[in-house]
Design an enzyme around this catalytic site. Structure first.
Site, PDB file in Angstrom:
ATOM      1  N   LYS A  10       0.839  -1.204   0.000  1.00 37.03           N
ATOM      2  CA  LYS A  10       0.000   0.000   0.000  1.00 37.03           C
ATOM      3  C   LYS A  10       0.872   1.251   0.000  1.00 37.03           C
ATOM      4  O   LYS A  10       0.623   2.197  -0.752  1.00 37.03           O
ATOM      5  CB  LYS A  10      -0.896   0.027   1.256  1.00 37.03           C
ATOM      6  CG  LYS A  10      -2.097  -0.882   1.163  1.00 37.03           C
ATOM      7  CD  LYS A  10      -2.790  -1.001   2.523  1.00 37.03           C
ATOM      8  CE  LYS A  10      -3.823  -2.122   2.469  1.00 37.03           C
ATOM      9  NZ  LYS A  10      -4.284  -2.551   3.791  1.00 37.03           N
ATOM     10  N   GLN A  64      -4.916  -1.324   9.736  1.00 38.92           N
ATOM     11  CA  GLN A  64      -4.851  -2.674   9.156  1.00 38.92           C
ATOM     12  C   GLN A  64      -5.496  -3.692  10.103  1.00 38.92           C
ATOM     13  O   GLN A  64      -5.210  -3.708  11.298  1.00 38.92           O
ATOM     14  CB  GLN A  64      -3.384  -3.028   8.879  1.00 38.92           C
ATOM     15  CG  GLN A  64      -3.172  -4.357   8.185  1.00 38.92           C
ATOM     16  CD  GLN A  64      -3.693  -4.394   6.747  1.00 38.92           C
ATOM     17  OE1 GLN A  64      -3.749  -3.377   6.063  1.00 38.92           O
ATOM     18  NE2 GLN A  64      -4.103  -5.558   6.302  1.00 38.92           N
ATOM     19  N   ASP A  67     -11.402   2.940   4.284  1.00 45.99           N
ATOM     20  CA  ASP A  67     -11.842   1.543   4.245  1.00 45.99           C
ATOM     21  C   ASP A  67     -13.367   1.451   4.112  1.00 45.99           C
ATOM     22  O   ASP A  67     -13.891   0.397   3.744  1.00 45.99           O
ATOM     23  CB  ASP A  67     -11.466   0.843   5.558  1.00 45.99           C
ATOM     24  CG  ASP A  67     -10.203   0.014   5.447  1.00 45.99           C
ATOM     25  OD1 ASP A  67      -9.948  -0.524   4.362  1.00 45.99           O
ATOM     26  OD2 ASP A  67      -9.494  -0.095   6.466  1.00 45.99           O
TER      27      ASP A  67
END
Ligand code: GUN
Length: 296
Positions: free
Chosen positions: A54, A98, A121
């Site tokens: 990422k 995460q 997200d």
């Protein structure tokens, strides 16, 4: 019939190019550089790989990448304090924590402490509610990537029968909401669904997101249907380590009209959509027009 292979790797590269162009324009026209903060707690090897990837792609499209790596025994208070700091940092437009988090941390509490407008997200309860009511929201990256590929392949999805296999908060549920938003007739199937084969056989679109290697065989697929395979499963076959999806690729490809391969299908789209969400969040934060085609 032999299915068209939907090339997610090439599609994701095009999405990243669009993001990079938009980032360039933000810089030249407005002096703004989008920033994405990724928070990793602990040393889960798979998470470390994702986070590295990422960060690399964030920089490649011209955005700022900030990584916070915290010890596995970090307290909830310390993690919430870092999120609060990022929520209030004007240079940070997207925040991703995460998952999975170590067991002593309350995942729901942590997710819901991210400012909804920075929640790239799309997991915050506000974004879940906005998506469910058809309002502008941050959309979870994997389902957004699936939707982009479906729209690209079919044009309009209106009136199509779609079956989503899997009811996770990360993929299954938001995927179903997105398909409903595009006027599909949507069924969500799961481990307790009766006659799953018959349910799947009715579908024009099958999204497989259960995490069980090759569980959808070709004889469940309606001829000409589109199969979107979200699964990424590592298996041993013929003494080799292999990545396979939730659909049995060869038998499904023999019947389907189109199918995403594993690897090279949905997987690359997830990070591309994370970058798309970050540039969208940056535009919204600055009251600027959003990039077209990069949101739901
Ligand atoms: N872990 C595996 N997939 C994801 C994802 O899409 N977002 C976050 N935050 N963590 C993950």
């Amino acid at each position: 019939m032999t299915a068209t292979i939907i090339d997610g790797k090439a599609f994701a590269a095009r999405v990243r190019e669009q993001v990079a162009e938009h980032v360039k324009r933000l810089k030249t026209d407005h002096g703004i550089k989008p920033g994405l903060a990724v928070v990793l707690v602990g040393e889960d090897p798979a998470s470390q790989v994702y986070v590295r990837s990422k960060g690399k792609m964030t920089v490649e499209v011209g955005m700022n990448s900030v990584e916070h790596k915290l010890d596995a025994d970090t307290s909830e208070a310390d993690l919430l304090s870092l999120i609060d700091q990022l929520n209030n940092d004007p240079e940070i437009h997207g925040i991703l924590v995460q998952l999975p988090l170590p067991k002593h941390l309350d995942e729901d509490l942590v997710i819901n402490s991210v400012a909804p407008e920075k929640d790239v997200d799309g997991f915050h309860i506000s974004n879940v509610g906005l998506l469910g009511t058809g309002q502008k929201s941050m959309v979870p990256c994997t389902p957004l990537g699936c939707l982009m590929m479906l729209r690209d392949h079919h044009g309009s999805l209106s009136g199509m029968d779609a079956v989503v296999i899997g009811r996770s908060n990360i993929v299954g549920k938001p995927m179903a909401q997105l398909l409903l938003g595009d006027s599909c007739t949507v069924t969500i199937a799961h481990s307790r669904t009766k006659d799953l084969a018959d349910v799947v056989r009715r579908a024009d679109i099958v999204v497989a997101a259960v995490g069980r290697p090759e569980m959808v065989p070709g004889d469940w697929i309606k001829p000409g249907a589109t199969v979107i395979d979200v699964g990424i499963n590592r298996i041993e076959r013929d003494g080799k380590n292999k990545l396979v999806g939730d659909a049995d690729f060869d038998s499904c490809a023999a019947v389907a009209g189109a199918i995403t391969p594993v690897p090279g299908g949905v997987g690359p789209m997830t990070i591309a959509c994370l970058l798309a969400n970050t540039v969208t969040a940056c535009c919204r934060a600055n009251g600027l027009a959003e990039p077209e085609g990069l949101t739901a």
